[in-house]
Design an enzyme around this catalytic site. Structure first.
Site, PDB file in Angstrom:
ATOM      1  N   LYS A 133      38.482  95.924  -0.854  1.00  0.00           N
ATOM      2  CA  LYS A 133      39.727  96.442  -0.288  1.00  0.00           C
ATOM      3  C   LYS A 133      39.421  97.344   0.907  1.00  0.00           C
ATOM      4  O   LYS A 133      38.790  98.381   0.757  1.00  0.00           O
ATOM      5  CB  LYS A 133      40.520  97.253  -1.308  1.00  0.00           C
ATOM      6  CG  LYS A 133      41.898  97.638  -0.778  1.00  0.00           C
ATOM      7  CD  LYS A 133      42.599  98.677  -1.627  1.00  0.00           C
ATOM      8  CE  LYS A 133      42.226 100.088  -1.265  1.00  0.00           C
ATOM      9  NZ  LYS A 133      42.626 100.504   0.102  1.00  0.00           N
ATOM     10  N   GLU A 181      29.466 106.795  -1.983  1.00  0.00           N
ATOM     11  CA  GLU A 181      29.021 107.402  -0.721  1.00  0.00           C
ATOM     12  C   GLU A 181      30.178 108.262  -0.258  1.00  0.00           C
ATOM     13  O   GLU A 181      31.207 107.744   0.178  1.00  0.00           O
ATOM     14  CB  GLU A 181      28.659 106.292   0.276  1.00  0.00           C
ATOM     15  CG  GLU A 181      27.701 106.762   1.344  1.00  0.00           C
ATOM     16  CD  GLU A 181      28.425 107.302   2.540  1.00  0.00           C
ATOM     17  OE1 GLU A 181      28.725 108.516   2.535  1.00  0.00           O
ATOM     18  OE2 GLU A 181      28.709 106.518   3.460  1.00  0.00           O
ATOM     19  N   CYS A 199      31.008 110.487   7.934  1.00  0.00           N
ATOM     20  CA  CYS A 199      30.709 111.320   6.759  1.00  0.00           C
ATOM     21  C   CYS A 199      29.415 112.102   6.958  1.00  0.00           C
ATOM     22  O   CYS A 199      29.250 113.181   6.408  1.00  0.00           O
ATOM     23  CB  CYS A 199      30.628 110.456   5.514  1.00  0.00           C
ATOM     24  SG  CYS A 199      29.675 108.968   5.759  1.00  0.00           S
ATOM     25  N   GLU A 229      34.832 119.433   4.711  1.00  0.00           N
ATOM     26  CA  GLU A 229      34.671 118.332   5.648  1.00  0.00           C
ATOM     27  C   GLU A 229      35.960 118.182   6.457  1.00  0.00           C
ATOM     28  O   GLU A 229      37.036 118.022   5.895  1.00  0.00           O
ATOM     29  CB  GLU A 229      34.391 117.039   4.874  1.00  0.00           C
ATOM     30  CG  GLU A 229      34.073 115.879   5.782  1.00  0.00           C
ATOM     31  CD  GLU A 229      33.685 114.619   5.018  1.00  0.00           C
ATOM     32  OE1 GLU A 229      34.338 114.326   4.001  1.00  0.00           O
ATOM     33  OE2 GLU A 229      32.741 113.946   5.442  1.00  0.00           O
TER      34      GLU A 229
END
Lengths: 287, 489
Positions: free
Chosen positions: B183, B257, B291, B388
């Site tokens: 997906k 991840e 990331c 983040e």
């Protein structure tokens, strides 16, 4: 008949190289397989678990940065000292697991040999699990395995010594530190092992052993922010395993939950591999 | 006299976007049983590009069943040599249609064409080429003799590198003999759907790759589906934790991840000009939607002022604007939602007392944009130093000694990547050893290669993508008793 009254031992926890009682003051009765009273073992509490995490984290720095040669020698030293206590371990295993003399001896010998096997991996696993990578560009690039950090392990409930050693050794040989909850009903071989550990050059905090009920202690370890991974080998209840995995997810812990292995068979690298991280380093090439 | 850039637009004529797209199940595009569609938008213009199907439970069931059938009847019984050939075909098709993929990626994602053309698409093709060669060599993967495929892999990928993340997921899974239900993120489905066409052109057996579109609900249906053996997820740490929770007690394997807050550490002996390029690569590549972005700049005190000045000078030359323009350095922010999140964190930086500097750029009228932003006077307690941001926002901290740099760099629950800039070899190796992160870039930053394992320590996730280590995410050792692993093997 020997009429000397024997000196009996008080069985305690092993945290940060010391032998404390449970801070809770609790103990529980340990029996052999014929239901004969053997000892009162310390019943570790949540606070003992937290103390063990603190001690383990403190031990991680020096142990993980020790040379591989040194770690290998320390594991080998544990095997040496175990060999010297072979008769005691055979008696402990016989009482704990209800095995005959021959079978108990085989279990103890295999446990000692297993430590020697893992001791040899200390300075080899990085060569097997690490590599250089031929990237498409002017860079030197290599990958090395490093220890994950603080690992909480639930030792096998049945195999009180061989299973325990087979869980601890692959965790610590790479530089991890461990808090292990010993077999609840059969903790005495684990406690004898702590006496070996204390006299085998294992730095304090590298191996910490708690006795008691995993259902009580393990959830605190699984949710603890300073524990990096959990080994659920000795968790027999599916419900408890699930709860521990849920707790572990809160800090993205690595989880190992194997089917019950045959401890007498020579292991593969799977257990060791479960608790290492791959680090990859890049540097440009240029004159 | 000033030099002006003339626009150098990449033509979008090479792509034809359909008005609407079905789901790719069992080798064919089918309409979603839900009948529900959502729009995918060009973030640089807010123009609707196409309508995308939202997969519901019965669509997910169909995709998983199709993958299961393909696994049992075709893919797991096919020789590794033949699986390899299909993957080589896919690699070649991606190369042949590279420009088309690059333009489509830029339209749907907002990233500069220079990046989609030179990085995303070539790396995606290279990834298939690399893992193709593994398909018939798995006994050399280091997992013992005769390692086994896991079965059906559910793969959920993010919007920052849509095609590249697809390649990172699908290539190793297929090479190892698994079939997949993938997906894409709901804002960037188009290149995944074009990839479905590539699967058709490669004559990949139906059901080996299934691509279903939708948002978080669809993802959750994949995660919770009983017919799935493995989940691979790339995305936020929060979602990663909820996936790990959802899989608790099951036999599904998991690799994650997740997020990062990488330190990019500059020592006083580093060549400042090169380091500045590395800082820019580290945090402004792909609008900071990375990331492993070097979002915390750690400067040694003695060179802090000079480096910040040089960095600001350099940032004034970055060109923000039309992602299809080959001169563009900074493209659009992928969604309004993401832009809001970035703005919220920028505001927290202002509120908490950090000093903000924003590159002077003209912001286009339409679309979602964020000018390169640098915060100085940042402390470790500030949100912009801990969370983040996933945007072009850099937080600058300082240090005196190497020990202090290590302590600050490691003072985060994340551990995905880190950068080191120094001319001293022993210091590079010592730092690389001390930093608790999965990828260390020394005197470079944000480099990727299919042979090079990528993945995190701590809450940045577990498992590796790329390299020989990447095979461990899709194989079960025949001799290891752990069939429940959440982690490396």
């Amino acid at each position: 008949m020997n009429d000397r009254v024997e000196v009996r031992k008080t069985y305690k926890l092993f945290i940060g190289g010391a032998f404390p009682r449970s801070e809770s003051g609790r103990t529980y009765e340990v029996h052999d397989t014929d239901d004969k009273f053997l000892a009162n073992a310390a019943k570790a509490s949540r606070k003992d678990g937290r103390d063990a995490v603190l001690a383990a984290r403190k031990g991680f720095g020096a142990w993980s940065s020790a040379t591989a040669y040194n770690r290998g020698q320390v594991l080998y030293r544990v095997a040496e000292v175990m060999e010297g206590r072979r008769d005691q371990f055979i008696a402990d295993v016989r009482a704990a697991e209800g095995l005959g003399d021959k079978k108990s001896a085989r279990v103890v010998d295999t446990a000692i040999d297993r430590l020697v096997w893992y001791a040899g991996w200390a300075d080899k696993y990085a060569q097997v699990l690490g590599n250089t990578n031929p990237v498409a560009g002017p860079y030197f690039n290599f990958s090395i395995p490093e220890p994950t950090g603080v690992v909480a392990a639930i030792a096998p409930q049945n195999s009180s010594l061989l299973g325990l050693v087979s869980v601890i050794a692959p965790i610590i040989v790479t530089g991890n530190v461990v808090i292990v909850v010993a077999s609840t009903l059969r903790p005495i071989p684990a406690i004898t092992l702590t006496e070996v550990v204390a006299t085998s050059d294992v730095p304090s905090g590298v191996i910490n052993v708690l006795t008691g009920d995993p259902a009580e202690i393990a959830p605190w370890l699984a949710s603890h922010g300073d524990v990096n991974a959990i080994d659920l080998t000795g968790v027999t209840s599916a419900e408890l395993a699930k709860n521990l995995e849920v707790e572990a997810a809160g800090t993205v812990k690595r989880i190992r939950r194997p089917a019950q292995p045959n401890w007498l068979a020579t292991p593969d690298l799977g257990h060791l591999r479960s608790f290492v991280e791959t680090k990859t380093v890049w540097h440009p090439l240029g004159a | 006299m000033t030099f002006e850039y003339a626009p150098a637009l990449e033509s979008r004529a090479i792509v034809s976007i359909a008005p609407s797209y079905g789901l790719f199940i069992n080798g064919e595009f089918v309409d979603p049983t839900s009948g529900t569609m959502f729009k995918t938008i060009n973030p640089a213009t807010e123009e609707v590009l196409a309508e995308i199907s939202e997969a519901n439970q019965s669509d997910v069931n169909a995709a998983v069943n199709s993958a299961r059938r393909a696994f049992e009847r075709t893919w797991s019984v096919m020789s590794g040599r033949d699986r390899a050939k299909y993957l080589f075909r896919i690699a070649r098709l991606l190369q042949e249609r590279a420009r088309e993929f690059a333009v489509l990626e830029t339209l749907d994602n907002g990233k500069p064409i220079r990046e989609s053309r030179d990085i995303d698409v070539p790396l995606a093709a290279a990834h298939f080429f690399y893992y193709a060669g593994w398909a018939d060599k798995l006994e050399h993967a280091g997992l013992g003799p005769n390692p086994q495929a896991l079965g059906v892999a559910g793969q959920i990928i993010p919007w920052n590198f849509p095609l590249l993340m697809l390649a990172w997921k699908i290539a190793p899974a297929l090479a190892c003999g698994n079939t997949v239900v993938l997906k894409p993120a709901e804002t960037t489905s188009l290149t995944a759907l074009l990839f479905a066409e590539v699967c058709q052109q490669a004559d990949l057996p139906p059901g080996v790759v299934n691509i279903i579109t939708g948002a978080g609900d669809t993802g959750q249906m994949i995660v919770e589906h009983d017919g799935i053996n493995k989940i691979a997820f790339t995305g936020s740490t929060d979602v990663g934790k909820s996936i790990q929770r959802a899989l608790a007690g099951t036999n599904k394997k998991l690799t994650l991840e997740l997020g990062g807050k990488a330190a990019n550490i500059i020592f006083d002996d580093a060549p400042i000009d090169q380091a500045v390029e590395g800082i820019v690569d580290g945090i402004f590549f792909n609008q900071g939607h990375v990331c492993c972005a070097g979002s915390r700049l750690l400067l040694q005190e003695s060179i802090a002022e000079e480096t910040i000045e040089a960095l600001k000078r350099r940032l004034q030359t970055l060109r923000l604007g039309d992602p299809l323009d080959k001169n563009t350095d900074i493209g659009a922010i992928n969604s309004r939602e993401q832009l809001n999140k970035i703005h919220q964190l920028i505001k927290s930086g202002d509120d908490e007392g950090a000093e903000r500097w924003t590159a002077p750029c003209e912001i286009p009228e339409k679309g979602w944009w964020c000018a390169p932003t640098v915060f100085t006077n940042v402390t470790a307690a500030h949100r912009i130093a801990r969370e983040e941001i996933f945007g072009p926002v850099l937080s600058v901290l300082t240090f005196r000694t190497a020990d202090e740099a290590v302590e600050k760099a490691n003072n985060t629950p994340f551990g995905l990547s880190a950068g080191i800039w120094t001319e001293k070899g022993s210091r590079i190796l010592w730092m690389a050893n001390q930093l608790r992160a999965g990828v260390i870039w020394a005197n470079t930053f944000n480099r990727f290669d299919p042979t090079s394992p990528f993945g995190g320590y701590k809450e940045s996730g577990f498992g590796r993508e790329g390299g020989i280590q990447g095979l461990g995410a899709y194989l079960q050792s025949a001799t290891d008793s752990d069939v429940h692993a959440k982690g490396m093997s």
